[in-house]
Design a protein around this motif. Structure first.
Motif, PDB file in Angstrom:
ATOM      1  N   GLY A 115       0.812  -1.211   0.000  1.00 22.64           N
ATOM      2  CA  GLY A 115       0.000   0.000   0.000  1.00 22.64           C
ATOM      3  C   GLY A 115       0.838   1.251   0.000  1.00 22.64           C
ATOM      4  N   LEU A 116       0.156   2.376   0.111  1.00 24.31           N
ATOM      5  CA  LEU A 116       0.817   3.671   0.078  1.00 24.31           C
ATOM      6  C   LEU A 116       0.948   4.231   1.493  1.00 24.31           C
ATOM      7  CD1 LEU A 116      -1.023   5.333  -2.954  1.00 24.31           C
ATOM      8  CD2 LEU A 116       1.058   3.937  -2.971  1.00 24.31           C
ATOM      9  N   THR A 117       1.981   5.007   1.694  1.00 23.20           N
ATOM     10  CA  THR A 117       2.148   5.723   2.949  1.00 23.20           C
ATOM     11  C   THR A 117       1.164   6.891   2.976  1.00 23.20           C
ATOM     12  OG1 THR A 117       3.774   7.248   2.036  1.00 23.20           O
ATOM     13  CG2 THR A 117       4.598   5.156   2.937  1.00 23.20           C
ATOM     14  N   PRO A 118       0.944   7.523   4.146  1.00 25.44           N
ATOM     15  CA  PRO A 118       0.087   8.718   4.174  1.00 25.44           C
ATOM     16  C   PRO A 118       0.576   9.796   3.208  1.00 25.44           C
ATOM     17  CG  PRO A 118       0.458   7.909   6.396  1.00 25.44           C
ATOM     18  CD  PRO A 118       1.353   7.100   5.508  1.00 25.44           C
ATOM     19  N   GLU A 119       1.905   9.982   3.120  1.00 24.87           N
ATOM     20  CA  GLU A 119       2.437  10.943   2.161  1.00 24.87           C
ATOM     21  C   GLU A 119       2.141  10.498   0.726  1.00 24.87           C
ATOM     22  OE1 GLU A 119       4.160   9.473   4.541  1.00 24.87           O
ATOM     23  OE2 GLU A 119       4.524  11.102   5.967  1.00 24.87           O
ATOM     24  N   GLY A 120       2.233   9.185   0.521  1.00 23.82           N
ATOM     25  CA  GLY A 120       1.928   8.647  -0.808  1.00 23.82           C
ATOM     26  C   GLY A 120       0.488   8.869  -1.218  1.00 23.82           C
ATOM     27  N   GLU A 121      -0.446   8.759  -0.257  1.00 24.78           N
ATOM     28  CA  GLU A 121      -1.854   9.013  -0.555  1.00 24.78           C
ATOM     29  C   GLU A 121      -2.058  10.450  -1.017  1.00 24.78           C
ATOM     30  OE1 GLU A 121      -4.267   6.980  -0.760  1.00 24.78           O
ATOM     31  OE2 GLU A 121      -3.603   5.174   0.318  1.00 24.78           O
ATOM     32  N   ARG A 122      -1.349  11.388  -0.400  1.00 25.45           N
ATOM     33  CA  ARG A 122      -1.479  12.791  -0.811  1.00 25.45           C
ATOM     34  C   ARG A 122      -0.885  13.012  -2.200  1.00 25.45           C
ATOM     35  NH1 ARG A 122      -0.631  13.490   4.812  1.00 25.45           N
ATOM     36  NH2 ARG A 122       1.615  13.752   4.586  1.00 25.45           N
ATOM     37  N   VAL A 123       0.252  12.381  -2.457  1.00 18.83           N
ATOM     38  CA  VAL A 123       0.850  12.489  -3.793  1.00 18.83           C
ATOM     39  C   VAL A 123      -0.085  11.881  -4.839  1.00 18.83           C
ATOM     40  CG1 VAL A 123       2.777  11.751  -5.253  1.00 18.83           C
ATOM     41  CG2 VAL A 123       3.203  12.484  -2.895  1.00 18.83           C
ATOM     42  N   LEU A 124      -0.726  10.754  -4.489  1.00 17.66           N
ATOM     43  CA  LEU A 124      -1.662  10.097  -5.409  1.00 17.66           C
ATOM     44  C   LEU A 124      -2.813  11.029  -5.768  1.00 17.66           C
ATOM     45  CD1 LEU A 124      -2.725   7.543  -6.875  1.00 17.66           C
ATOM     46  CD2 LEU A 124      -3.845   6.921  -4.727  1.00 17.66           C
ATOM     47  N   ALA A 125      -3.342  11.748  -4.775  1.00 17.16           N
ATOM     48  CA  ALA A 125      -4.449  12.673  -5.046  1.00 17.16           C
ATOM     49  C   ALA A 125      -4.021  13.741  -6.040  1.00 17.16           C
ATOM     50  CB  ALA A 125      -4.926  13.310  -3.743  1.00 17.16           C
ATOM     51  N   TRP A 126      -2.807  14.278  -5.860  1.00 13.90           N
ATOM     52  CA  TRP A 126      -2.300  15.270  -6.807  1.00 13.90           C
ATOM     53  C   TRP A 126      -2.050  14.650  -8.182  1.00 13.90           C
ATOM     54  CZ3 TRP A 126      -2.404  20.324  -6.497  1.00 13.90           C
ATOM     55  CH2 TRP A 126      -2.511  20.933  -5.235  1.00 13.90           C
ATOM     56  N   ALA A 127      -1.583  13.414  -8.199  1.00 13.54           N
ATOM     57  CA  ALA A 127      -1.335  12.739  -9.478  1.00 13.54           C
ATOM     58  C   ALA A 127      -2.627  12.583 -10.266  1.00 13.54           C
ATOM     59  CB  ALA A 127      -0.692  11.378  -9.235  1.00 13.54           C
ATOM     60  N   ARG A 128      -3.690  12.156  -9.581  1.00 11.27           N
ATOM     61  CA  ARG A 128      -4.980  11.990 -10.265  1.00 11.27           C
ATOM     62  C   ARG A 128      -5.490  13.316 -10.809  1.00 11.27           C
ATOM     63  NH1 ARG A 128      -7.348   7.901  -5.786  1.00 11.27           N
ATOM     64  NH2 ARG A 128      -6.901   5.926  -6.854  1.00 11.27           N
ATOM     65  N   GLN A 129      -5.342  14.382 -10.001  1.00 13.03           N
ATOM     66  CA  GLN A 129      -5.800  15.697 -10.442  1.00 13.03           C
ATOM     67  C   GLN A 129      -5.007  16.156 -11.661  1.00 13.03           C
ATOM     68  OE1 GLN A 129      -8.298  18.119  -9.030  1.00 13.03           O
ATOM     69  NE2 GLN A 129      -7.853  18.634 -11.157  1.00 13.03           N
TER      70      GLN A 129
END
Length: 301
Positions: free
Chosen positions: A56-70
């Motif tokens: 899975g993703l780290t909490p920081e990774g989840e935030r990066v993922l949100a920006w990646a999707r946007q």
């Protein structure tokens, strides 16, 4: 930072497996892993929890993922905007629709294609909560759902299309109470097939039975609208559904018997999109078209 790194990260979150994500992206697993590590190095954060396999993703990774999707969604919109400027007859829209509103979709498609003849539409059935999640993550562009479930946090725009009305319906072989209408106590005596309990439409039906102080005779529960239609059209069971969700075909014995249920809940159903500062020409036109549709009379009994 390159777009391909963001695309790899989105695929990695989707498949939760390096090899499958790499296969989806058309690259080797080492190439995908190296791109993710490079992204982590550039950002100075750990994005992926690693072991022998991805966990899975780290909490920081989840935030990066949100920006990646946007970012990827914005780029897709830019590409579509450029293509739409060259050819206003085409484009692509993804629509999420809750099960009780699925039969509204052909009316939407007819109106959209009248204005944009070569429009490509991808339609997926979701629960209302899943529609909101898919909109936030930019997997779909429009949702058709209960509007009272849309958060009032300013993140979404809505347009009501009709107020839902529940009715009791059955083929000719089943005796229904009343003539044009009946109450919930009378409906409880009829053998019923209903949508599953987690579904919002069913929850409204259950609340009406509780308020009437009765327990319905439920013989079948399912989240598949097609199965309910089959049972009703066969004459085996009656059902309680929104008018918009009634089967379109008539049973062999003639048209369905329909009874208005009094009182009936009337939640608003409509379209939802993420509020955006800039929208593509296609989305502006599509929103204008669907906002002009009024289906209130079409789905009232």
């Amino acid at each position: 930072m390159f777009l391909r790194q963001l695309t790899y990260l989105i695929a990695l979150d989707q498949y939760r497996h390096f090899s499958r994500a790499a296969e989806h992206c058309g690259v080797s697993q080492p190439a995908l892993s190296a791109a993710i590590r490079q992204l982590e190095h550039e950002l100075g954060v750990t994005i992926v929890r690693r072991n022998r396999r991805m966990f899975g993703l780290t909490p920081e990774g989840e935030r990066v993922l949100a920006w990646a999707r946007q970012t990827v969604a914005d780029l897709d919109s830019l590409r579509q905007e450029a293509a739409f400027a060259q050819d206003v007859a085409g484009g692509s829209i993804s629509l999420g629709v809750m099960p009780p509103a699925i039969q509204v979709v052909p009316l939407l498609l007819e109106s959209l294609r009248a204005a944009v003849p070569a429009l490509h539409v991808e339609v997926t059935v979701f629960s209302s909560s899943d529609i909101l999640r898919e909109l936030r993550e930019h997997r779909i562009q429009l949702g058709l759902m209960y509007l009272d479930q849309v958060p009032v946090d300013g993140a979404f725009e809505t347009r009501e299309m009709y107020a839902e009305q529940h009715v009791l319906a059955a083929a000719g072989g089943i005796v229904l109470p009343g003539r044009g209408a009946c109450d919930w106590a009378a409906a409880a005596s009829v053998p019923l097939c209903l949508l599953s309990r987690p579904m919002r439409s069913r929850q409204m039906v259950d609340a009406c039975f509780r308020e009437a102080g009765v327990s319905p005779s439920v013989m079948l529960e399912t989240n598949a609208l097609e199965l309910l239609h089959s049972e009703v059209l066969s004459g085996r069971l009656a059902t309680i559904l929104p008018v918009a969700a009634l089967p379109a075909g008539a049973p062999e014995g003639g048209p369905l018997q329909v009874r208005r249920l009094d009182p009936s809940p009337a939640p608003g159903v409509g379209l939802v999109r993420v509020k955006q500062t800039v929208a593509t020409a296609l989305m502006v036109r599509a929103w204008e078209i669907v906002s002009g549709l009024s289906l209130g009379e079409a789905f009232r009994f």
